[in-house]
Design an enzyme around this catalytic site. Sequence first.
Site, short mmCIF file in Angstrom:
data_model
loop_
_atom_site.label_atom_id
_atom_site.label_comp_id
_atom_site.label_asym_id
_atom_site.label_seq_id
_atom_site.Cartn_x
_atom_site.Cartn_y
_atom_site.Cartn_z
N HIS A 8 8.51 35.58 0.20
CA HIS A 8 7.74 36.15 1.30
C HIS A 8 8.22 37.59 1.54
CE1 HIS A 8 5.89 36.74 5.17
NE2 HIS A 8 5.26 35.59 5.04
N TYR A 46 23.94 7.10 -1.37
CA TYR A 46 22.78 6.28 -1.81
C TYR A 46 22.95 5.89 -3.28
CZ TYR A 46 19.63 6.19 2.22
OH TYR A 46 19.05 5.92 3.44
N THR A 90 18.48 33.17 -5.97
CA THR A 90 17.36 33.26 -6.91
C THR A 90 16.25 34.12 -6.29
OG1 THR A 90 17.94 31.10 -7.78
CG2 THR A 90 15.71 31.88 -8.23
N ASN A 101 15.13 10.36 4.53
CA ASN A 101 13.78 9.84 4.26
C ASN A 101 13.45 9.86 2.78
OD1 ASN A 101 13.02 9.18 6.91
ND2 ASN A 101 12.50 11.32 7.35
N ARG A 145 13.24 2.72 -2.32
CA ARG A 145 12.15 1.72 -2.32
C ARG A 145 11.35 1.76 -3.62
NH1 ARG A 145 6.95 1.86 -1.57
NH2 ARG A 145 6.89 3.97 -0.71
N THR A 204 16.13 19.00 9.06
CA THR A 204 15.39 19.05 7.80
C THR A 204 16.29 18.62 6.64
OG1 THR A 204 13.80 20.70 8.52
CG2 THR A 204 14.24 20.62 6.17
N GLY A 215 6.65 26.77 -0.75
CA GLY A 215 7.66 27.83 -0.66
C GLY A 215 7.78 28.59 -1.97
N LYS A 268 23.38 21.04 4.20
CA LYS A 268 23.28 20.84 2.75
C LYS A 268 24.45 20.03 2.22
CE LYS A 268 19.55 23.26 1.42
NZ LYS A 268 18.48 22.74 0.57
N TYR A 315 22.89 25.37 8.04
CA TYR A 315 22.42 25.32 6.65
C TYR A 315 23.52 24.77 5.74
CZ TYR A 315 20.33 27.11 2.28
OH TYR A 315 19.80 27.25 1.01
#
Length: 318
Positions: A186, A164, A180, A104, A111, A97, A17, A154, A150
Amino acid sequence: MTSGYDSKRILVTGAAGFLGSHLCERLVDQGHEVLGIDNYFTGRRANVAHLLNRPNFELMRHDVTLPLFVEVDEIYNLACPASPVHYQHDPVQTTKTSVHGAINMLGLAKRTGAKILQASTSEVYGDPEQHPQTEEYWGNVNPIGPRSCYDEGKRCAETLFFDYHRQNGVKIKVMRIFNTYGPRMHPEDGRVVSNFIMQALTGQPITIYGDGQQTRSFCYVDDLIEGMIRLMNSPDEVTGPINIGNPGEFTIRELAEKVVEMVGAEAELVFRDLPVNDPMQRKPDIGKAQSILGWEPTVSLEQGLEKTIGYFRGIVTR
Ligand code: NAD
Ligand code: UDP
Ligand code: UDP
């Protein structure tokens, strides 16, 4: 190599990106072993084509909503479409996502013991009632509107980062990025700076949404990446959230006029409907970035636009 840093194994998600490609370039130049992953939803291999023959760069097609097992020391989690046009195209996937992707990548960090940085956003403040926005402000976000996939995705990712951290001792860095811009956006990204420049260069009318009195604060990509790397390299107790952006505030109309003047075009300004829940004002308080990271932007809007216009001119005349 321009090192000064020890070489680390670094995972960058969203590597193809706009921001990811600039980040990978900086990290590869610093001599790190960089693994970039991307599902190419809004990114392009062309953005990192110049890195593909570098021995310390590897690019892999992968979707962050799926588990990933690799061994790394640091993770920059940038994967997520950032333009309203694209993140609203498949809103369910956008939330997946942000949320599944964060789970993930945090599982991976847990881990491996890797440090992990989240590319969060000023959108967590929603349509802010506090101006400028400090990190303490909790925001004014619609949970059920077209931007919510979004914004809330977020926000939930930030929650996961802090849980976590508290629950599993994961080393986290949460960065709230304000608008930014720069080369490698694109051309059809849909965000305001690329839209206005492309319109001015191709002789199209400049599309101002609403009356153009809403404000944004625009940060040039090189400054942003410097702030991001400084945050990753800050002491472990610095978790953020921390605002990174340029406090120079402009109305969208002022931006349109500046772009037209700098491109040297005879472009007409046309007014379109304001998108639902479009924030009226946005400007970062960067006191924390200044005092904790010794960071502040160095590129003015004029200088940044000059470079960005040069990039898009190259695309249009190619
Ligand atoms: P971008 O759309 O150019 O880059 C996002 C990248 O993530 C793309 O390459 C896309 O293909 C990839 N991606 C999307 N979904 C994915 C998935 N499920 N798995 C793997 N890859 C996926 O946008 P950008 O401006 O470079 O933004 C990068 C990050 O910074 C995003 O997380 C965005 O929310 C955040 N951010 C950017 C800005 C900004 O102004 N540029 C502001 C605030 C936050
Ligand atoms: N995960 C991953 N890579 C790893 C470790 C974990 O992708 O190296 C994923 C894993 O598949 C899980 C998620 O991260 O779905 C969260 O991991 P965690 O250990 O927190 O949760 P659990 O596995 O106990 O559900
Ligand atoms: N905008 C505009 N014309 C465009 C694209 C965007 O007037 O062609 C406006 C948009 O309504 C918003 C501002 O510019 O008020 C910034 O939009 P962008 O999509 O770049 O980012 P965000 O709204 O997420 O800050």
